[in-house]
Write a protein that holds these residues in place. Structure first.
Motif, PDB file in Angstrom:
ATOM      1  N   TYR A  15     102.943 -70.842 -42.660  1.00 16.28           N
ATOM      2  CA  TYR A  15     103.191 -70.279 -41.330  1.00 16.28           C
ATOM      3  C   TYR A  15     103.314 -68.763 -41.408  1.00 16.28           C
ATOM      4  CZ  TYR A  15     105.680 -68.811 -37.147  1.00 16.28           C
ATOM      5  OH  TYR A  15     106.054 -68.143 -36.018  1.00 16.28           O
ATOM      6  N   ASN A  35     108.936 -75.393 -38.897  1.00 16.06           N
ATOM      7  CA  ASN A  35     107.759 -75.606 -39.736  1.00 16.06           C
ATOM      8  C   ASN A  35     107.969 -76.686 -40.783  1.00 16.06           C
ATOM      9  OD1 ASN A  35     105.635 -73.337 -39.065  1.00 16.06           O
ATOM     10  ND2 ASN A  35     107.635 -72.367 -38.981  1.00 16.06           N
ATOM     11  N   SER A  72     100.007 -67.242 -41.836  1.00 11.02           N
ATOM     12  CA  SER A  72      99.170 -67.231 -40.645  1.00 11.02           C
ATOM     13  C   SER A  72      99.545 -66.122 -39.667  1.00 11.02           C
ATOM     14  CB  SER A  72      99.259 -68.581 -39.923  1.00 11.02           C
ATOM     15  OG  SER A  72     100.553 -68.773 -39.363  1.00 11.02           O
TER      16      SER A  72
END
Length: 302
Positions: free
Chosen positions: A54, A265, A57
């Motif tokens: 995450y 997440n 990204s």
């Protein structure tokens, strides 16, 4: 081997689990504990990689365009930049929008940006692009810089190195830990079954002397080991399931700051449940069968 013989041996294997229940409980307890540790290590590795993924990204590149770029070059650049591999979201930021965004980041000092509109705007047009895989960041930056109309590319190189290093370290660490725990579970389970077989060595010898074949003697022990492995796998899977759900529910109540980001997440258990269940069943059955086959063979040599 006749069907009646197979049925008899299956019953004997299941019966032995109860007759030798003290050793059965010990075997199940040891293997369940090992599988719990393996499951915990696997879930930890999966979730850390998910969180790191995450963060990965969210990293962006800033592609600055040349100040004298023509409309034709700008139009072709828009198409070419979307062909570059390893890019996710791509957003064109004209300098008019860029100066407004930059002014907002100045907070109480935004007045300093007054008068920098129109021809006085010092910012170039740019693209904000997200990178899918930071390990390929350098190649992506080079591909972007080679495009006509691009002046420079601002990339978080050091951040990329850190995140890639963490991701690789977690993956390697997870593989090593799981491998060690699998080896330990095999050794401990095998030794536990070894004690069971040793306690019944006279029974094996008697069966051997009266003419029983090796397969006839070995099969009940293999069935017994398989049953013990299956029971251990089911107990470990249920324990991991309950424990993981409890952990997530506990984090939901008190999650704040970075912990809240981490919780969002975390991988839901249902996404990994089937793979984990199959892995537990496979590990449990292999451990039980391996221990039984290995140590029964020793007492067949009479």
């Amino acid at each position: 081997m006749k069907g009646s013989s197979i049925g008899y041996l299956l019953k004997e294997g299941a019966k032995n689990v109860w007759v030798n229940r003290m050793m059965s409980v010990a075997s199940i307890g040891v293997l369940t504990a090992c599988l719990l540790l393996i499951g915990g290590a696997v879930l930890f590795s999966i979730n850390v990689n998910s969180i790191v993924g995450y963060v990965e990204s969210q990293n962006e590149l800033k592609v600055y365009l040349k100040s004298d770029i023509t409309d034709d070059v700008r139009s072709s650049l828009d198409a070419n930049i979307r062909k570059v591999a390893n890019l996710g979201d791509i957003e064109y930021i004209p300098k008019e929008k860029g100066i407004i965004t930059f002014s907002k980041t100045m907070g109480e000092y935004s007045d300093l940006m007054a008068g920098l509109e129109g021809d006085q705007n010092p910012l170039p047009d740019a693209y904000d692009v997200k990178v899918k895989d930071l390990s390929a960041l350098n190649a992506t930056v080079q591909a972007l810089q080679s495009l006509e109309g691009v002046d420079s590319v601002a990339a978080p190189v050091e951040v990329a190195k850190s995140i890639t290093g963490i991701k690789n370290a977690v993956t390697v660490f997870g593989i090593i830990v799981v491998a060690i725990l699998v080896l330990v579970s095999l050794i401990i389970t095998a030794n536990t079954i070894k004690i069971t077989v040793y306690n019944r060595r006279k029974e094996i010898n008697i069966m051997k002397f009266v003419g029983a074949t090796d397969s006839f003697i070995r099969l009940p022990f293999i069935i017994e080991g398989t049953i013990l492995g299956l029971l251990s796998a089911l107990l470990a899977f249920l324990a991991v399931w309950v424990g993981y759900d409890y952990l997530l529910s506990h984090l939901t109540q008190g999650a704040a700051g970075w912990l809240s980001l981490a919780y969002k997440n975390f991988v839901p258990f249902d996404q990994v449940a089937m793979k984990l269940f199959i892995g537990f069943i496979g590990a449990g059955v292999v451990s039980g069968m391996f221990g039984s086959m290995l140590f029964v063979r020793k007492h067949l040599r009479v």
